[in-house]
Scaffold this active site. Structure first.
Site, PDB file in Angstrom:
ATOM      1  N   HIS A  65      41.677  37.081  42.871  1.00  0.00           N
ATOM      2  CA  HIS A  65      42.690  36.099  43.278  1.00  0.00           C
ATOM      3  C   HIS A  65      44.075  36.710  43.190  1.00  0.00           C
ATOM      4  O   HIS A  65      44.347  37.533  42.329  1.00  0.00           O
ATOM      5  CB  HIS A  65      42.598  34.834  42.409  1.00  0.00           C
ATOM      6  CG  HIS A  65      42.980  35.052  40.968  1.00  0.00           C
ATOM      7  ND1 HIS A  65      44.203  34.668  40.454  1.00  0.00           N
ATOM      8  CD2 HIS A  65      42.326  35.654  39.951  1.00  0.00           C
ATOM      9  CE1 HIS A  65      44.259  35.003  39.168  1.00  0.00           C
ATOM     10  NE2 HIS A  65      43.144  35.598  38.838  1.00  0.00           N
ATOM     11  N   CYS A 116      46.964  37.536  39.942  1.00  0.00           N
ATOM     12  CA  CYS A 116      46.040  37.803  38.830  1.00  0.00           C
ATOM     13  C   CYS A 116      46.779  38.564  37.724  1.00  0.00           C
ATOM     14  O   CYS A 116      47.283  39.669  37.939  1.00  0.00           O
ATOM     15  CB  CYS A 116      44.843  38.624  39.325  1.00  0.00           C
ATOM     16  SG  CYS A 116      43.649  38.982  38.017  1.00  0.00           S
TER      17      CYS A 116
HETATM   18 CO    CO Z   1      42.924  36.904  37.243  1.00  0.00          CO
END
Ligand code: CO
Length: 214
Positions: free
Chosen positions: A99, A102
């Site tokens: 993602h 992060c």
């Molecule tokens: Co992460």
């Protein structure tokens, strides 16, 4: 603090009532077995919840999460999860989901001592080194960071493909296939990196073929 802790059990009771209201067999059915088609390997980040972002119910996805969604060669935890998912649950897809934003990836991009996190983040730093040319050519630090999130997912997919379980199962049964995704926290959108599984598998076999016995 005490109150918000207690609230969890109140919320749990309400959830049980709601689920039973919708389907009286819900728990009886789930308790019997799990038969998920997917193994999801994602980040521990509290904002990225596998079932929610995939729109799946309990029982539909087998989940492993750690900092920065890593598949580390000597991590008994993730290797056991992959082994069980492939050999016993017969999952059809293994997904590595990173993602943007992060924290683990961001930390790894800063060359400094982070204590006990050093050996873990070293795996992300190694990914950076493998793709140093491409990453260093990106002028914007934010874009470079986002690109490392994507490249790290790609490398972790390769690490999944390097396992004997995945190779053997794929050649014998035609599954699991491995996919890489990135979740965008800002918009809630899942992005498929469209990794060419067959191509990567064939490329990887040159060095990492584990389908043959000794
Ligand atoms: Co992460």
């Amino acid at each position: 603090m005490e109150n918000s802790y207690k609230k969890i059990f109140e919320a749990n009771k309400k959830w049980v009532e709601k689920m039973n209201g919708e389907n009286p067999d819900f728990f009886a059915h789930l308790a019997k077995e799990q038969n998920p088609d997917y193994l999801y390997i994602g980040c521990s980040d509290s904002r990225v919840h596998a079932n929610e972002i995939m729109g799946l119910q309990p029982g539909e996805v087998f989940v492993h999460r750690n900092i920065a969604n890593m598949v580390v060669n000597n991590d008994l935890n993730v290797l056991s999860v992959i082994n069980y998912a492939v050999e016993h649950l017969n999952v059809k897809f293994i997904i590595v989901c990173g993602h943007y934003n992060c924290g683990g990836i961001k930390a790894a991009m800063q060359p400094k001592d982070l204590g006990i996190l050093n050996p873990w983040l070293r795996n992300v730093r190694d990914v950076y080194r493998l793709h140093e040319k491409e990453l260093d050519n990106i002028a914007s630090p934010d874009e470079r960071y986002n690109r490392l999130v994507e490249i790290n997912v790609y490398e972790q997919c390769l690490n999944v493909i390097k396992t004997a379980e995945v190779q053997k199962s794929y050649y014998e049964k035609g599954y699991p296939r491995v996919a890489g995704w990135v979740y965008d926290l800002n918009e809630g959108i899942l992005k498929d990196l469209n990794i060419d599984f067959e191509k990567e598998l064939n490329r990887i076999r040159k060095i990492y073929d584990l389908t043959k016995e000794k």
